[in-house]
Design a protein around this motif. Structure first.
Motif, PDB file in Angstrom:
ATOM      1  N   GLY A 132       5.604  10.484   5.085  1.00  0.00           N
ATOM      2  CA  GLY A 132       6.865  10.926   6.003  1.00  0.00           C
ATOM      3  C   GLY A 132       7.717  10.247   6.682  1.00  0.00           C
ATOM      4  N   PRO A 133       8.305  10.600   7.716  1.00  0.00           N
ATOM      5  CA  PRO A 133       9.220   9.670   8.311  1.00  0.00           C
ATOM      6  C   PRO A 133       8.331   8.502   9.071  1.00  0.00           C
ATOM      7  N   GLU A 134       9.187   7.426   9.116  1.00  0.00           N
ATOM      8  CA  GLU A 134       8.519   6.052   9.460  1.00  0.00           C
ATOM      9  C   GLU A 134       7.841   6.016  11.037  1.00  0.00           C
ATOM     10  N   GLU A 135       8.480   6.906  11.669  1.00  0.00           N
ATOM     11  CA  GLU A 135       8.046   7.064  13.122  1.00  0.00           C
ATOM     12  C   GLU A 135       6.631   7.613  13.343  1.00  0.00           C
ATOM     13  N   LEU A 136       6.459   8.799  12.202  1.00  0.00           N
ATOM     14  CA  LEU A 136       4.953   9.344  12.249  1.00  0.00           C
ATOM     15  C   LEU A 136       4.028   8.811  11.440  1.00  0.00           C
ATOM     16  N   LEU A 137       4.308   7.939  10.745  1.00  0.00           N
ATOM     17  CA  LEU A 137       3.285   7.268   9.616  1.00  0.00           C
ATOM     18  C   LEU A 137       2.232   6.750  10.620  1.00  0.00           C
TER      19      LEU A 137
END
Length: 375
Positions: A132-137
């Motif tokens: 998913g989005p990099e900031e949530l990985l």
């Protein structure tokens, strides 16, 4: 990650940062299932395995790199190289998708809480964002009993992830699920790996016979919480069944009426006595359990079916009965028979055929990595 919960819990209590490498996708004949992890702390201490030894060195190096750089999570893919037999890869022919992330216990107290529950033997689920989005990985949300801890930063997304994690915790399964992607409610689309530590599944053995003694040992070895029940106190004793978690003196159907079962429960009826079997099986085949098997000859089986039909059991419930119990292994002794029954339970739970692997083609482990039973 729950395969190394003891060590991770200890590191979290000490506030020790570590790198966590997790198999987030498994295809083919990879040796270990999805959700298995390796961790490396700041001193270079390592724990766990994700490949049985094939790629551990490369994974260790990635963990050290993520720890040293304190950067974003990294992905790595390992497969088999036909061109170079000495390349880093899986000699078994499978493929692993690995997520490596740095974990700071001070920043994720909910993860420490989930690890503590797991180590204590209580149910817990950790939902880890693996795509998913990099900031949530790599971010996590935990479900402990009926309560959720941690957040991904979006209320609707948190609700969806928590609901998925709670459902898998109740089912006792580790699995990867897709969440979001609905423009009207939750536009973010994530792939979430839910690590589950559930209570031990139950094996209920009815009939305090020699076969039950052997089966209780096999069931315990497989991770079941084993109960042996018989109405005859002279036979239902702790001395005769040292491997059982509990030995109950009661009529089988009466005990089954008041005990807790779920979709992972295996019921094994070894009494082959109609006065016990019929009321017990009439109830058992109407319960949402994973497996119901009954011992006896084919003649006993046919007579048993006739009696169950007479008491009104419908055909769809009768079709659930595994009888005569066990796989055809040519078993003779109680120990061999226990292996036969245990093998059938494993095959039924995992969708196996029971055929020799030498007579089949394709991956040995199939697609089991995406939805596993937790012991």
């Amino acid at each position: 990650m729950l395969n190394i919960a003891d060590t991770l819990h200890s590191w979290c209590r000490e506030g020790r940062p570590f790198a966590l490498a997790t198999a987030v996708d498994v295809t083919g004949s990879a040796p270990l299932p999805i959700g298995t992890s390796v961790a490396v702390d700041m001193d270079g201490n390592a724990v766990g395995s994700i490949s049985g030894g094939c790629v551990e060195g490369a994974v260790y190096d990635l963990c050290r790199q993520v720890l040293d750089e304190q950067g974003a999570p990294q992905r790595a893919w390992f497969g088999y190289s036909d061109d170079d037999a000495f390349a880093v890869g899986l000699t078994c022919g499978g493929e692993l998708d690995v997520l490596v992330q740095r974990v700071d216990p001070a920043a994720q107290p909910h993860l420490a809480a989930a690890l503590a529950e797991s180590v204590s033997g209580r149910p817990a689920a950790v939902a880890q964002v693996v795509d998913g989005p990099e900031e949530l990985l790599g971010r996590t949300v935990c479900v402990l009993g009926d309560a959720a801890q941690g957040a991904l930063g979006d209320g609707e997304l948190d609700r969806l992830v928590t609901a998925q994690a709670g459902a898998l915790l109740r089912a006792g399964r580790t699995a990867r699920v897709e969440v979001g992607g609905d423009a009207s409610t939750c536009p973010e689309q994530l792939s979430v790996l839910v690590h589950v530590h559930a209570s031990r599944p139950r094996m209920l053995i009815f009939g305090a016979v020699d076969f039950a003694a052997a089966l209780s040992q096999a069931g315990s070895f497989l991770g079941y919480r084993v109960t042996v029940c018989d109405a005859r106190p002279v036979f239902a004793t702790r001395t005769r069944f040292p491997h059982a978690d509990e030995v109950v003196v009661d009529w089988p159907h009466r005990y089954l009426e008041r005990t807790e079962v779920d979709t992972r429960t295996a019921i094994c009826v070894l009494t082959h006595d109609a006065k016990f079997d019929i009321p017990l099986l009439r109830l058992a085949l109407d319960l949402p359990v994973g497996y119901v098997g009954a011992m006896g000859s084919r003649r006993t089986h046919d007579e048993r079916l006739d009696r169950l039909c007479e008491v009104g059991l419908p055909q769809d419930q009768l079709a659930r009965l595994r009888s005569p119990i066990g796989l055809d292994l040519g078993a003779r002794t109680p120990q061999e028979t226990a292996m036969s029954i245990a093998a059938e339970i494993i095959a039924h739970a995992n969708g196996g055929t029971g055929l020799p692997l030498s007579q089949r083609t394709g991956p040995i482990h199939g697609n089991a990595g995406h939805a596993l039973a937790a012991m």
